[in-house]
Design an enzyme around this catalytic site. Structure first.
Site, PDB file in Angstrom:
ATOM      1  N   GLY A  72       0.740  -1.297   0.042  1.00 35.47           N
ATOM      2  CA  GLY A  72       0.030   0.151  -0.043  1.00 35.47           C
ATOM      3  C   GLY A  72       0.868   1.277  -0.046  1.00 35.47           C
ATOM      4  N   ASN A 151      -7.700   3.637   9.423  1.00 36.72           N
ATOM      5  CA  ASN A 151      -7.132   2.444   9.859  1.00 36.72           C
ATOM      6  C   ASN A 151      -7.063   2.535  11.594  1.00 36.72           C
ATOM      7  OD1 ASN A 151      -5.374   4.631   8.861  1.00 36.72           O
ATOM      8  ND2 ASN A 151      -3.711   3.633  10.226  1.00 36.72           N
ATOM      9  N   GLN A 179      -7.776  -0.514   4.111  1.00 38.73           N
ATOM     10  CA  GLN A 179      -8.412  -0.957   5.246  1.00 38.73           C
ATOM     11  C   GLN A 179      -9.930  -1.444   4.894  1.00 38.73           C
ATOM     12  OE1 GLN A 179      -7.335  -1.888   8.238  1.00 38.73           O
ATOM     13  NE2 GLN A 179      -5.323  -1.058   8.149  1.00 38.73           N
ATOM     14  N   SER A 199      -3.966  -3.323  -0.426  1.00 38.61           N
ATOM     15  CA  SER A 199      -2.761  -4.174  -0.077  1.00 38.61           C
ATOM     16  C   SER A 199      -3.054  -5.365   0.306  1.00 38.61           C
ATOM     17  CB  SER A 199      -2.048  -3.165   1.429  1.00 38.61           C
ATOM     18  OG  SER A 199      -0.985  -3.854   1.894  1.00 38.61           O
ATOM     19  N   HIS A 201      -1.715  -7.635   2.761  1.00 36.83           N
ATOM     20  CA  HIS A 201      -1.539  -8.362   4.002  1.00 36.83           C
ATOM     21  C   HIS A 201      -2.674  -8.132   4.995  1.00 36.83           C
ATOM     22  CE1 HIS A 201       0.385  -5.012   6.649  1.00 36.83           C
ATOM     23  NE2 HIS A 201       0.644  -4.609   5.303  1.00 36.83           N
ATOM     24  N   THR A 238      11.177  -7.513 -12.077  1.00 34.81           N
ATOM     25  CA  THR A 238      10.387  -8.681 -12.040  1.00 34.81           C
ATOM     26  C   THR A 238       9.232  -8.988 -10.990  1.00 34.81           C
ATOM     27  OG1 THR A 238      12.374  -9.726 -12.999  1.00 34.81           O
ATOM     28  CG2 THR A 238      10.816 -11.413 -12.077  1.00 34.81           C
ATOM     29  N   CYS A 326       2.915   2.387  15.627  1.00 35.24           N
ATOM     30  CA  CYS A 326       4.084   2.398  16.595  1.00 35.24           C
ATOM     31  C   CYS A 326       5.317   1.775  16.044  1.00 35.24           C
ATOM     32  CB  CYS A 326       3.842   1.702  17.930  1.00 35.24           C
ATOM     33  SG  CYS A 326       3.268   0.194  18.010  1.00 35.24           S
TER      34      CYS A 326
END
Ligand code: PLP
Length: 386
Positions: A72, A151, A179, A199, A201, A238, A326
């Protein structure tokens, strides 16, 4: 602490979905470079194009407008640049970002510091559209960047309304939907968004993969990383084939179960919030008055300190976070809460509990048990001070 840990930090990152893991394991065995024309290369290419089609369908875009990136952050940095325009339109010359954006948007991409202005939010964390209109009026065209869902608070922005204001002023709209993906419907063309960031993850794909999704007819994008002709010359290098395979599989799995997962999560989140309040009447839940993601609770109470509270939860086996990033391991004051006008004394205690597809009722009860213990200690401290 004994027993299974309780993970309530899904907005930071989600566990890898089994479907994503399986797709990645399979892709790791492919030898070909996706740019090679031989059969091995074409097999790797097929994986990327399948994932691109899945992502395009999930965001209401065309596959050729999906550009895979390293996440992201990179997608935001790629999107935010002067000179973007629609055919026949003027290029954008300045950037307007909401004051509650992720740091990767606040950084402004390739705009110079003096070309960036912030549009404020109200006390619920929702963009002040009247102020946005005022910032757009009578000035050179702007690229506006407003996230779909925050977020920290989970607050959802009125993107369709913002898009019409931005376009009426001759500007373009970038939306950070990191999000939101898999949690609320995203429709780039329906919402009339020009650029969209996602994103992997946050939805159970691997870390280090993301995408910038563009609307048809947008021109002027200059790659951040120049070199080879990958991603239609918009992002050299790549491709991360296993990562992209995992991203596609995660999106597919998230889309298949999204609605029921959100309904279930909302019930759990409501139980969590009523439990937090039942223990301590001083609890304040941020952005409660705004439309919010079903999985997110950001709360505080007077005299709480986030660092201590996170450790107290952790010792009870519960992973939570402060609202703010953090990244250096040290909790910093939340720019989101500051922008919402929350007093620093309350903001310093803000804790974010974010849920995901395998959060259970037992997890919520476990978190509330930890909260009762912590709130008891805080209550005693207050009596001692008084
Ligand atoms: N935008 C938002 C709203 C986020 O929450 C995050 C991650 O925390 C990002 C962007 C950055 O995404 P990534 O971690 O893939 O670089």
């Amino acid at each position: 602490m004994t027993g299974k840990r309780i993970y309530l930090d899904w907005n930071a990152t989600a566990p890898l979905r089994p479907e994503a893991k399986a797709a990645m394991v399979e892709a790791w065995d492919l030898v070909g470079n996706p740019s090679s024309v031989h059969s091995e290369g074409r097999s790797a290419r097929r994986i990327i194009e399948d994932a691109r089609a899945v992502l395009a369908a999930a965001t209401g875009a065309k596959p050729h407008n999906v550009i895979f990136t390293s996440g992201g952050t990179e997608a935001n940095a790629l999107a935010l640049m002067p000179g973007l325009h629609v055919s026949g339109g003027d290029p954008v010359m300045r950037l307007i970002v909401s004051s509650v954006e992720h740091p990767s948007v606040l950084a402004g991409g390739r705009f110079g510091g003096t070309e960036i202005v912030q549009v404020p939010v109200d006390r619920s964390g929702v963009v002040d559209v009247a102020q946005l209109e005022a910032l757009l009026a009578g000035k050179p065209p702007a690229l506006v960047s407003v996230m779909l869902a925050n977020n920290e608070t989970g607050a959802i922005q009125p993107i369709a309304c913002i898009a019409s204001i931005v376009h009426a002023a001759g500007g373009l709209l970038h939306v950070d939907a990191v999000q939101a993906l898999g949690r609320i419907p995203i429709d780039l063309s329906g919402l009339e968004v020009d650029l969209l960031t996602v994103s992997a993850h946050k939805i159970g794909g691997p870390k280090g993969v993301g995408a910038l999704v563009m609307a048809d007819g947008l021109s002027g994008l200059v790659p951040l990383i120049a070199g080879g002709g990958q991603e239609k010359r918009r992002r050299a290098g790549t491709e991360n084939v296993p990562g992209i395979a995992g991203f596609g599989a995660a999106v597919k799995a998230a889309m298949a179960t999204s609605e029921e997962a959100q309904t279930r999560m909302e019930a759990l989140r409501n139980r969590l919030e009523s439990g937090l309040r039942a223990t301590d009447g001083g609890v304040v839940i941020f952005s409660e008055g705004a439309p919010r993601l079903a999985n997110t609770t950001l709360f505080s109470r007077p005299e709480m300190r986030a660092e201590t509270a996170i450790i107290a939860f952790d010792l009870e086996g519960v992973a939570v976070s402060s609202g703010s990033a953090c990244s250096s391991g040290k909790v910093q004051a939340s720019h989101v809460l500051a922008a919402m006008g929350v007093e620093p004394a309350l903001a310093q205690g803000a804790l974010r509990l974010s849920l995901g597809w395998d959060t259970t009722e037992k997890d919520i009860e476990g978190a509330l048990k930890a909260w009762r213990k912590l709130a008891g200690v805080l209550g005693k401290e207050r009596q001692t001070v008084a």
